[in-house]
Design an enzyme around this catalytic site. Structure first.
Site, short mmCIF file in Angstrom:
data_model
loop_
_atom_site.label_atom_id
_atom_site.label_comp_id
_atom_site.label_asym_id
_atom_site.label_seq_id
_atom_site.Cartn_x
_atom_site.Cartn_y
_atom_site.Cartn_z
N HIS A 1 158.30 -1.86 -2.58
CA HIS A 1 158.04 -0.59 -3.26
C HIS A 1 159.06 0.49 -2.90
O HIS A 1 159.52 0.57 -1.76
CB HIS A 1 156.63 -0.10 -2.93
CG HIS A 1 156.43 0.18 -1.46
ND1 HIS A 1 156.67 1.41 -0.89
CD2 HIS A 1 156.01 -0.62 -0.45
CE1 HIS A 1 156.41 1.36 0.40
NE2 HIS A 1 156.01 0.14 0.70
N ASP A 2 159.41 1.28 -3.89
CA ASP A 2 160.30 2.44 -3.73
C ASP A 2 161.72 2.07 -3.33
O ASP A 2 162.51 2.94 -2.98
CB ASP A 2 159.73 3.44 -2.71
CG ASP A 2 158.35 3.95 -3.09
OD1 ASP A 2 158.24 4.67 -4.09
OD2 ASP A 2 157.37 3.58 -2.39
N GLY B 1 159.63 -1.82 1.96
CA GLY B 1 159.59 -0.61 1.15
C GLY B 1 160.67 0.38 1.51
O GLY B 1 161.17 0.40 2.64
#
Length: 256
Positions: free
Chosen positions: A119-120, A137
C-alpha cells in the site's frame, strides 16, 4: 475481446479494445484504457485506474484492500500508467488515508512473477522487479531501478533511480541513486556502472559518480560531510545532482 466467462461489474469502464480472458473478475470502480490485455483468472478491484497498452497475466490480484491493520475500509486508489507488464501472481494493493491514499505504478515497468507491491508505494518508470521481490507499504522506487529476485524492502524505504539490488537482498534503509546493494541486511557495493553504460551515460558521468561513491562510502565521512564535498561538483553534472537529491531525500538513513 471479452471472454463470455469473465465477470465485469456494470460500473467498470473499459475501452472498446480492451481484451479480458476467461474467468477474470473486474469489480466496480475499475477503469481500463485502450490496448490493455487482461489474461484469465485475474481479479481487479477498484477504485483502480489502468492506463494504455498494459499486459496483466493470470492469477494476479490488482487493487485489493491492504491487510495493513490501520486500514479501515476508507476509499483509496491504485493508479497504473502505460505499457507495463505485470506477470503471473503479482499482487498490488491500494493505498491508505494515513499516507497518499494511492498506490502508483508509472510507465514501462516489468513486474515479474509473484512480485508484491504494498500500500501507498510509488514505482517510477522503466523499473524491473524480478520474481518474488516484495515492497512493504510506503516504499518509493526511482526510475530505472532493478530489484533482483527475492529482494525485500522495508516500509518507508526509498530506492534511488538507476540503483540495483542483488538476489535476496533485505533492504532496511534508503538506497541512493545509482548504487548497487546486496546481502541481508543489504550493504552498498559500488556504483551500478554497467547499468549506466547500457543506458547511455557518458564515461565522464560514470567516472564522476564513481568518485562520488568513494566520497560517500570509502572515506569514513558522515553524510553531511560527504554532501559538503559533493555539492560543489554538481554544477556541471545533472547526473550527480540526481545522486545528491536522493541523499537529501533520505529519511531512514542510507544503506552502508
Amino acid at each position: 475481446m471479452i471472454d463470455p466467462s469473465a465477470i465485469i461489474h456494470p460500473d467498470a469502464k473499459l475501452a472498446p479494445d480492451v481484451q479480458v480472458g476467461p474467468w477474470t473478475i473486474i469489480g466496480p470502480g475499475v477503469e481500463i484504457d485502450e490496448g490493455t490485455v487482461i489474461a484469465s483468472h485475474v481479479v481487479l478491484k477498484g477504485p483502480t485506474k489502468i492506463g494504455k497498452h498494459n499486459r496483466i497475466f493470470q492469477f494476479s490480484s490488482i487493487g485489493e484492500d491492504t491487510p495493513d491493520l490501520k486500514y479501515k475500509g476508507e476509499p483509496t486508489r491504485l493508479v497504473i500508467g502505460d505499457h507495463n507488464v505485470i506477470r503471473e501472481g503479482v499482487t498490488i494493493h491500494r493505498g491508505t488515508v494515513q499516507d497518499r491514499s494511492e498506490t502508483t505504478l508509472g510507465n514501462h515497468n516489468l513486474l515479474m512473477a509473484y512480485v508484491h507491491v504494498g500500500h501507498d508505494s510509488v514505482i517510477g518508470n522503466h523499473c524491473i522487479l524480478v520474481n518474488n521481490a516484495a515492497l512493504a507499504g510506503h516504499v518509493h522506487i526511482g526510475d530505472w531501478a532493478i530489484l533482483s529476485g527475492f529482494t525485500l524492502v522495508h516500509q518507508f524505504c526509498k530506492i534511488g533511480a538507476h540503483s540495483f539490488s542483488g538476489m535476496g537482498s533485505a533492504i532496511g534503509k534508503d538506497v541512493p541513486a545509482y548504487v548497487m546493494v546486496t546481502g541481508s541486511p543489504a550493504e552498498a557495493k559500488n556504483i551500478n556502472a554497467e547499468g549506466l553504460r547500457r543506458r547511455g551515460f557518458t564515461k565522464d558521468d560514470i567516472a564522476l559518480l564513481t568518485k562520488a561513491y568513494k566520497i560517500i562510502y570509502r572515506r569514513g565521512l558522515t553524510l553531511d560531510e560527504a554532501l559538503a564535498e559533493l555539492n560543489p561538483l554538481a554544477a556541471t553534472s545533472p547526473a550527480l545532482q540526481v545522486l545528491i537529491d536522493s541523499l537529501n531525500a533520505s529519511t531512514r538513513g542510507i544503506v552502508r
